[in-house]
Design a protein around this motif. Structure first.
Motif, PDB file in Angstrom:
ATOM      1  N   MET A  62       1.070  -1.164  -0.194  1.00  0.00           N
ATOM      2  CA  MET A  62      -0.103  -0.079  -0.239  1.00  0.00           C
ATOM      3  C   MET A  62       0.720   1.084  -0.136  1.00  0.00           C
ATOM      4  O   MET A  62       1.729   1.439   0.635  1.00  0.00           O
ATOM      5  CB  MET A  62      -0.710  -0.085   0.896  1.00  0.00           C
ATOM      6  N   THR A  63       0.194   2.343  -1.238  1.00  0.00           N
ATOM      7  CA  THR A  63       1.219   3.415  -0.470  1.00  0.00           C
ATOM      8  C   THR A  63       0.290   4.615  -0.104  1.00  0.00           C
ATOM      9  O   THR A  63      -0.598   4.830  -0.669  1.00  0.00           O
ATOM     10  CB  THR A  63       1.767   4.236  -2.339  1.00  0.00           C
TER      11      THR A  63
ATOM     12  N   ALA B 233       2.122   6.722  -9.654  1.00  0.00           N
ATOM     13  CA  ALA B 233       2.444   6.496 -11.330  1.00  0.00           C
ATOM     14  C   ALA B 233       2.173   5.419 -11.664  1.00  0.00           C
ATOM     15  O   ALA B 233       1.785   4.923 -12.851  1.00  0.00           O
ATOM     16  CB  ALA B 233       3.948   6.562 -11.781  1.00  0.00           C
ATOM     17  N   SER B 234       2.451   3.755 -11.176  1.00  0.00           N
ATOM     18  CA  SER B 234       2.006   3.066 -11.329  1.00  0.00           C
ATOM     19  C   SER B 234       0.630   2.703 -11.575  1.00  0.00           C
ATOM     20  O   SER B 234       0.245   1.953 -12.139  1.00  0.00           O
ATOM     21  CB  SER B 234       2.643   1.815 -10.208  1.00  0.00           C
ATOM     22  N   ILE B 235      -0.128   3.088 -10.785  1.00  0.00           N
ATOM     23  CA  ILE B 235      -1.764   3.138 -10.219  1.00  0.00           C
ATOM     24  C   ILE B 235      -2.255   3.641 -11.465  1.00  0.00           C
ATOM     25  O   ILE B 235      -2.846   2.998 -12.036  1.00  0.00           O
ATOM     26  CB  ILE B 235      -1.859   3.525  -8.893  1.00  0.00           C
TER      27      ILE B 235
ATOM     28  N   GLY C 177      -4.914   3.418 -16.579  1.00  0.00           N
ATOM     29  CA  GLY C 177      -4.877   4.426 -17.544  1.00  0.00           C
ATOM     30  C   GLY C 177      -4.990   5.091 -17.656  1.00  0.00           C
ATOM     31  O   GLY C 177      -6.572   5.751 -18.615  1.00  0.00           O
ATOM     32  N   ILE C 178      -4.577   5.687 -16.435  1.00  0.00           N
ATOM     33  CA  ILE C 178      -5.232   7.135 -16.012  1.00  0.00           C
ATOM     34  C   ILE C 178      -4.009   7.925 -16.729  1.00  0.00           C
ATOM     35  O   ILE C 178      -2.889   7.974 -16.456  1.00  0.00           O
ATOM     36  CB  ILE C 178      -5.256   7.383 -14.292  1.00  0.00           C
TER      37      ILE C 178
END
Length: 85
Positions: A1-2, A16-18, A23-24
């Motif tokens: 969890m970030t 960024a990974s999320i 696709g945001i």
């Protein structure tokens, strides 16, 4: 969890990974819902508008040799036939 920190303006940075996984991109709309003490964020993906010509000749009715009936153009029947092949 970030874990991220909320700015003075109430802004957060989505990792960024999320963003990549979902696709945001700039301009992507997000919906926020409050569920008790949990915030749920849903990504709204815009669907490109299609035109009627994009479906041209997707399904064809077999020549009946006479009058055509509405049943000759039943998309659900044709899809079921295609699936059973």
């Amino acid at each position: 969890m970030t874990t991220v920190t909320v700015s003075d303006k109430g802004q957060v940075v989505i990792p960024a990974s999320i963003r990549r996984n979902l696709g945001i991109k700039p301009g992507t709309e997000l919906e926020f819902e409050l569920e008790g003490t949990t915030i749920r964020v849903n990504v709204r993906h815009n669907v490109a508008q299609s035109d009627i010509d994009s479906g041209f000749l997707m399904f064809r009715a077999k020549p009946s040799g006479g009058k055509r009936r509405l049943a000759d153009f039943d998309v659900a029947v044709e899809m079921a036939k295609a699936r059973s092949k």
